[in-house]
Write an enzyme that holds these catalytic residues in place. Sequence first.
Site, short mmCIF file in Angstrom:
data_model
loop_
_atom_site.label_atom_id
_atom_site.label_comp_id
_atom_site.label_asym_id
_atom_site.label_seq_id
_atom_site.Cartn_x
_atom_site.Cartn_y
_atom_site.Cartn_z
N ARG A 196 0.85 -1.20 0.00
CA ARG A 196 0.00 0.00 0.00
C ARG A 196 0.89 1.24 0.00
O ARG A 196 1.02 1.94 1.01
CB ARG A 196 -0.93 -0.01 1.20
CG ARG A 196 -1.87 -1.20 1.22
CD ARG A 196 -3.05 -0.97 2.14
NE ARG A 196 -4.09 -0.22 1.45
CZ ARG A 196 -5.19 0.25 2.06
NH1 ARG A 196 -5.35 0.08 3.36
NH2 ARG A 196 -6.10 0.89 1.38
N GLN A 202 -0.52 2.11 -6.33
CA GLN A 202 -1.98 2.29 -6.28
C GLN A 202 -2.68 1.74 -7.52
O GLN A 202 -3.78 1.20 -7.44
CB GLN A 202 -2.32 3.77 -6.10
CG GLN A 202 -2.06 4.28 -4.69
CD GLN A 202 -2.42 5.74 -4.54
OE1 GLN A 202 -2.68 6.44 -5.52
NE2 GLN A 202 -2.41 6.23 -3.31
N ASP A 205 -3.36 -1.97 -7.01
CA ASP A 205 -3.98 -2.36 -5.75
C ASP A 205 -5.36 -2.98 -5.99
O ASP A 205 -6.38 -2.29 -5.97
CB ASP A 205 -4.08 -1.14 -4.83
CG ASP A 205 -4.55 -1.49 -3.43
OD1 ASP A 205 -4.94 -2.65 -3.20
OD2 ASP A 205 -4.55 -0.59 -2.57
N SER A 217 -8.10 -2.77 -3.16
CA SER A 217 -8.85 -1.51 -3.12
C SER A 217 -9.86 -1.43 -4.25
O SER A 217 -11.01 -1.00 -4.05
CB SER A 217 -7.89 -0.32 -3.19
OG SER A 217 -7.12 -0.23 -2.00
N TYR A 254 -3.97 -0.40 7.47
CA TYR A 254 -5.00 -1.37 7.82
C TYR A 254 -5.28 -1.31 9.32
O TYR A 254 -4.44 -0.88 10.12
CB TYR A 254 -4.57 -2.79 7.46
CG TYR A 254 -4.51 -3.07 5.99
CD1 TYR A 254 -5.67 -3.23 5.25
CD2 TYR A 254 -3.29 -3.18 5.33
CE1 TYR A 254 -5.63 -3.50 3.90
CE2 TYR A 254 -3.24 -3.45 3.97
CZ TYR A 254 -4.41 -3.61 3.27
OH TYR A 254 -4.35 -3.87 1.92
#
Length: 391
Positions: free
Chosen positions: A120, A125, A128, A131, A225
């Site tokens: 992360r 990104q 990911d 997500s 997290y």
Amino acid sequence: MKLGIAREHREGERRVAGTPETVQQLVGLGLEVLVESRAGAAAGYSDDAYVRAGARIVPELDPGTLDILAHVRPLEPATAAALRRGAVTAGFASPSSELTTVRALAAAGVTSFAMELVPRISRAQSMDALSSQALVAGYRCVLEAAIRLPRFFPLFMTAAGTVPPARVLVLGVGVAGLQAIGTAKRLGARVSANDIRPASADEVASMGGTFIKLDLETAEAAGGYARELSADRGALQRKLLAPHVAQADVLITTAAVPGRRAPLLVSREMVQGMRPGSVVVDLAAESGGNVEGSVPGQDIRVDTADGEGTVTLVGLKDAASAMPADASRLYAKNVANLLALVVRGGTLSLDFGDEVLAGTCLTHDGEVRHAPTAEALAMPDNRASDNEGVA
């Protein structure tokens, strides 16, 4: 080099690891792309669309002929074992629960990249997948609640009287939770939320929700997290949440701790304390459940404490897969962006000095590189079960 895009065979899975758009990207990397026939059919992508994008359709993929295999759900052990040594895979691996497949990948000398292990960090990104799929799932949660709730979400002022907005409570403010908040707000509900991470209050406010602050320790792990609370703190959290749950028309729970069982946030007694007709949607049902008694893929009627009615408890299953077109669009792009780090000029270039590749790699050259999974495989119970399976 040949890259295969698999047709998913697990029940309920409708996503695909490549779309015609990402096929063009992969062909641009110098790869020959093979797509298993009807791999994208459930997501709305025809075989002809893949052909137009530059892929070749095959009736069935032969794992032993592939250099790279892209997939959504964890591979079956037999498929992993059939891959040639040095082959690369990219997809969800669920290493904590699919140890047999992990062992098969290592034994076959396969370099596997687990999409749930993507670090992360800002640079990763676009890769990911957790997500991107959580965004789809969070949106789906609200729709599932809305069609079951026996009243409107928005405020209506009519000649026949005023209909007040529904009250929605979201527990867990990660990507899925924030998407649930935003979707419920767009439908006109009055939304509140809670999370044990300190940064969540501003995130909730940015989505138009009201943050519920509890007198409870914060708990944030690496990467943003949440970390699991102790048993005593978990019990206190449920006690403090109980009055807020009782006031909600809709409760949506999205809390998860990566690699661990989902935390129990809501007891059966808390559900029974809600008003008749209320709806609870547990997005974490497949990983143990945030709500006591939730069952993946089932709606359960829970009698209210006053005996006047029931609450509908929805255990979501395959939430992202229920919206396969856009879920596949996002996931396939995540996979293609990761593979762009792996392929250079049509050949494999595995640079484990790259923190993204190093963090995402599950197995390589006969070794399990993900430390928690390697430790799990080394536990006596797992060694014993392996021996029993061979016999």
